[in-house]
Structures are given as structure tokens and as C-alpha cells.
Scaffold this active site. Structure first.
Site, PDB file in Angstrom:
ATOM      1  N   ILE A  26       4.983   1.977  -4.969  1.00 21.63           N
ATOM      2  CA  ILE A  26       5.848   3.032  -5.297  1.00 21.63           C
ATOM      3  C   ILE A  26       7.121   2.849  -5.085  1.00 21.63           C
ATOM      4  CG2 ILE A  26       6.300   5.227  -6.307  1.00 21.63           C
ATOM      5  CD1 ILE A  26       3.746   5.970  -6.274  1.00 21.63           C
ATOM      6  N   PHE A  84       0.172  11.880  12.559  1.00 15.72           N
ATOM      7  CA  PHE A  84       0.447  11.338  12.156  1.00 15.72           C
ATOM      8  C   PHE A  84       1.044   9.214  12.379  1.00 15.72           C
ATOM      9  CE2 PHE A  84       1.893  14.809  10.616  1.00 15.72           C
ATOM     10  CZ  PHE A  84       1.854  15.931   9.424  1.00 15.72           C
ATOM     11  N   ASN A 113      -3.806   7.979  -1.542  1.00 13.56           N
ATOM     12  CA  ASN A 113      -2.034   7.651  -1.035  1.00 13.56           C
ATOM     13  C   ASN A 113      -1.325   8.769  -1.624  1.00 13.56           C
ATOM     14  OD1 ASN A 113      -3.926   5.562  -1.600  1.00 13.56           O
ATOM     15  ND2 ASN A 113      -2.310   4.301  -1.939  1.00 13.56           N
ATOM     16  N   ARG A 135      -5.543   3.529  -7.299  1.00 14.01           N
ATOM     17  CA  ARG A 135      -5.422   4.616  -6.522  1.00 14.01           C
ATOM     18  C   ARG A 135      -5.528   5.923  -6.465  1.00 14.01           C
ATOM     19  NH1 ARG A 135      -7.033   0.777  -4.578  1.00 14.01           N
ATOM     20  NH2 ARG A 135      -6.192  -1.108  -3.208  1.00 14.01           N
ATOM     21  N   HIS A 176      -8.449  -7.006  -1.636  1.00 16.54           N
ATOM     22  CA  HIS A 176      -7.622  -5.718  -2.083  1.00 16.54           C
ATOM     23  C   HIS A 176      -9.020  -5.225  -2.585  1.00 16.54           C
ATOM     24  CE1 HIS A 176      -4.075  -4.890  -5.062  1.00 16.54           C
ATOM     25  NE2 HIS A 176      -4.652  -3.877  -3.671  1.00 16.54           N
ATOM     26  N   GLN A 210       8.674  -0.351  -5.679  1.00 18.56           N
ATOM     27  CA  GLN A 210       8.866  -0.388  -8.097  1.00 18.56           C
ATOM     28  C   GLN A 210      10.084  -0.157  -7.833  1.00 18.56           C
ATOM     29  OE1 GLN A 210       6.862  -2.455  -9.033  1.00 18.56           O
ATOM     30  NE2 GLN A 210       5.459  -3.121  -6.998  1.00 18.56           N
ATOM     31  N   TYR A 247      -5.932  -2.920   8.964  1.00 18.30           N
ATOM     32  CA  TYR A 247      -5.372  -1.839   8.812  1.00 18.30           C
ATOM     33  C   TYR A 247      -6.379  -1.029   8.932  1.00 18.30           C
ATOM     34  CZ  TYR A 247      -3.937   2.814   6.541  1.00 18.30           C
ATOM     35  OH  TYR A 247      -3.481   4.258   6.971  1.00 18.30           O
ATOM     36  N   LYS A 249      -7.798   2.395  11.571  1.00 19.17           N
ATOM     37  CA  LYS A 249      -7.673   3.699  11.361  1.00 19.17           C
ATOM     38  C   LYS A 249      -9.458   4.687  11.467  1.00 19.17           C
ATOM     39  CE  LYS A 249      -5.347   5.844  10.274  1.00 19.17           C
ATOM     40  NZ  LYS A 249      -4.439   6.659  11.385  1.00 19.17           N
ATOM     41  N   THR A 285      -6.973   8.241   7.110  1.00 15.88           N
ATOM     42  CA  THR A 285      -7.095   7.685   4.991  1.00 15.88           C
ATOM     43  C   THR A 285      -8.225   7.728   4.461  1.00 15.88           C
ATOM     44  OG1 THR A 285      -5.938   5.767   3.950  1.00 15.88           O
ATOM     45  CG2 THR A 285      -6.710   5.602   6.487  1.00 15.88           C
ATOM     46  N   ASP A 286      -8.350   7.563   2.689  1.00 15.99           N
ATOM     47  CA  ASP A 286      -9.310   7.117   2.677  1.00 15.99           C
ATOM     48  C   ASP A 286      -9.880   6.104   2.304  1.00 15.99           C
ATOM     49  OD1 ASP A 286      -7.731   6.230   0.861  1.00 15.99           O
ATOM     50  OD2 ASP A 286      -7.601   6.988  -0.577  1.00 15.99           O
ATOM     51  N   GLU A 287      -9.018   4.760   3.353  1.00 11.70           N
ATOM     52  CA  GLU A 287      -9.367   3.060   3.313  1.00 11.70           C
ATOM     53  C   GLU A 287     -10.174   3.013   4.061  1.00 11.70           C
ATOM     54  OE1 GLU A 287      -5.584   0.683   2.777  1.00 11.70           O
ATOM     55  OE2 GLU A 287      -4.801   2.289   2.389  1.00 11.70           O
TER      56      GLU A 287
END
Length: 336
Positions: free
Chosen positions: A189, A78, A177, A212, A274, A192, A148, A152, A121-123
Site C-alpha cells: 500500500i 514484533f 495484512n 488480502r 505468490h 502504491q 518468510y 515465522k 502472521t496469517d501467512e
């Protein structure tokens, strides 16, 4: 089964440790974590795991930790630097941890003939157009947007090369996410939630229309276990829960849950590069391994998450001021 869990004091890793101890009490867990700013020893409170403070790029340490592991044991990887804003401001730690650290773990797994599972990650796939049915699948070409996601992507490629060249017994998963307890307050999250809990106004990049695909951290970690127990070696599995929502929609839900005006939101200059939208097709994982998410109601999962942060101010409050100071500096730079 013995597990070496890297990054086990971070968000997803610590939740993996707790879930494993609840559902698979015979597993023996060793956590190795460098305890950078995003890790928190309090996240492992109550866990029976052995906790080692150390760097995954330390080959000698890895050999020591894996000395008694056998072929039926596993490394669950991880550990990662994972915040896009931080990678834009200073990419070097992302290369060190995500690429160099993964390389050293792969070499350790090869030396000791240990099963390896790599969490990604899906990014790495870049982004998708807004308002379309298109989703990422395992064969989607890589197109990372940030330092980032590029780091990955590089780590994923290393794992695949070690599988093909050295026959490493490994699997990969790329997840959408995550949200849930024990996530650092710099992330979307929890930032916020804690801002609202302090009586502040949420802040959104751009127009808040970026989408997301949200999944509860426990669903993600159950998917990791499905892959460890039933996954085909050498394969990649995408993990998602059909939880698409725009950032603006998430903030509106949180305001409603916490009793705040959903229109009392501040919009700030968007960050560079972004990504517009992520969406995961988890059909392969579901069809092959029989995994299904339990948290299919996003609002209910957010309500549970809000409740955790409200009950654990002592966990997040010491970091909140530092995080907001950092964001203030980022916003100042973006507005120039």
C-alpha cells in the site's frame, strides 16, 4: 507495567508504542531494535519510550534490559524480517532474526519469568482458494509458501514448545495484512501511495487478483492489548477485520482517493509462490476478549493513510529511490 517492545522502530511496533502511550500512559516502554533498513527512528518521534539499539539475538543485552522486570511485566515481540520478495532473494536474515532471535527472547523470558506475547502472521497458513467463503482459524494446519512465512511458522512452533515444555507464560497472535501510517515504502500500500504521489503508475504482480485481508494497524495493536490484558495463557488468537480486497481493488481505491485514472496500471510478471488469498476468522478473539475493529470502512482507513503519507514526505522520500531500484531488478529477473 513495564514492556520490552522488540522491533519498536518498525511499522507495527512503532504504532504500538504510540497507541500505548496515548491509551495506557502508566506503561513504561523500552524499545529494542536493530535499526535495519525497515526501521526508522523518526517513527518514534515524540514517544517517551527508552530506545535501545541492539540485536534481539544478543542474550547478554536481553538480560541487561530485563534485569528490573517483574512477573507482571511483558515482552511484546514484533521484531521480524517480513518482506516476501526479500526472503525469496536472500532468506538468511529471516532465519537469523525470526527463528534465532525468537529463540533468544524465549530463553530470556524463561530466565527472568516474564510474560511473552508473540506477534505472527496469517501467512503461516499458506493460502486459500479465490472466491470461496473459507477462512483461516486457529486450528488451520500450517502450510507456509515462502522463506518468510516458513521462518515465522518456525518461530510460532518454538513459542508453543516453550509453553508446553517449560511452562512459559506466553500467548500468540496471527494477524492479517496491516496498513496505516509509518509503513516502509517497500510494502504494497505505501508503495502504491508514494508512486501515485510522485505522478507514477502503480505496478501489480500478475493479474492483481490476489486477495488480502486488510486491517488498520491501530486495530491490530488494540487486539494485542486485549490479549495482554485478558487473553488466556498458552492460547493463539487470530486477528482480522473482515477487510478482504484484491490487490487490483486496493489500487483502484487509491487511484480514486488520489485523483488518478484507476485503469492506468502496469502489470508485471508474478513472483514465485505468490499466495492467492488470505482471510481471517477472528471469532475467538471477539467472543472471548470482546475485541472489535474500529476501522471497518476500508476506504476511510485508506483515505487517512494517504493523508499521512502526503503530509510526511520527509519520512518516506529518502527510501523511495532505493526501493524502486530494487523492484526494477526483481522484475528484470522475473521476466527472464
Amino acid at each position: 507495567m513495564r514492556l520490552l517492545v522488540t522491533g519498536g522502530a518498525g511499522f507495527i511496533g512503532s504504532n504500538f508504542v504510540h497507541l500505548t502511550e496515548r491509551t495506557r500512559p502508566d506503561a513504561r516502554i523500552t524499545v529494542v531494535d536493530a535499526f535495519t533498513y525497515a526501521a526508522n527512528e523518526a517513527s518514534l518521534e515524540g514517544a517517551a519510550a527508552t530506545i535501545v539499539r541492539g540485536d534481539i539475538a544478543d542474550a547478554a543485552l536481553l538480560d541487561e534490559l530485563l534485569a528490573d522486570f517483574g512477573p507482571d511485566d511483558a515482552i511484546v515481540h514484533f521484531a521480524a524480517e517480513s518482506h516476501n520478495d526479500n526472503s525469496i532473494a536472500g532468506p538468511s536474515p529471516f532465519i537469523d532474526t525470526n527463528i534465532r532471535g525468537t529463540f533468544e527472547l524465549l530463553e530470556a523470558a524463561r530466565r527472568h519469568d516474564i510474560r511473552f506475547h508473540h506477534i505472527s502472521t496469517d501467512e503461516v497458513y499458506g493460502d486459500l482458494p479465490l472466491g470461496t467463503p473459507e477462512r483461516f482459524i486457529e486450528a488451520t494446519p500450517y502450510h507456509p509458501s515462502s522463506p518468510y512465512s516458513a521462518s515465522k511458522a518456525g518461530a510460532d512452533m518454538l513459542v508453543r514448545a516453550w509453553i508446553r515444555t517449560y511452562g512459559l507464560r506466553a500467548t500468540l497472535s496471527n494477524c492479517s495484512n496491516n496498513y496505516g501510517p509509518r509503513q516502509h515504502v517497500e510494502k504494497f500500500i505505501p508503495r502504491q501511495i508514494t508512486t501515485l504521489d510522485d505522478g507514477g503508475r502503480p505496478r501489480l504482480y500478475g493479474t492483481g487478483d490476489n486477495v488480502r485481508d486488510w486491517i488498520h494497524v491501530d486495530d491490530h495493536n488494540e487486539a494485542v492489548w486485549a490479549i495482554l490484558e485478558r487473553g488466556r495463557l498458552g492460547e493463539t488468537y487470530l486477528v482480522g477485520a473482515d477487510g478482504e480486497a484484491s490487490n487490483r481493488e486496493i489500487v483502484r481505491l487509491l487511484c480514486e482517493i488520489m485523483g488518478h485514472d484507476p485503469d492506468a496500471v502496469d502489470f508485471v510478471t508474478d513472483r514465485p509462490g505468490h499466495d492467492r488469498r488470505y482471510a481471517i476468522d477472528a471469532g475467538k478473539l471477539q467472543a472471548e476478549l470482546g475485541w472489535e475493529p474500529r476501522y471497518t470502512d476500508l476506504r476511510a482507513g485508506l483515505e487517512q493513510t494517504v493523508d499521512w503519507y502526503r503530509k510526511h514526505r520527509e519520512w518516506w522520500e529518502p527510501s523511495k529511490g532505493v526501493v524502486e531500484e530494487k523492484y526494477a531488478k526483481i522484475e528484470e529477473v522475473l521476466e527472464r
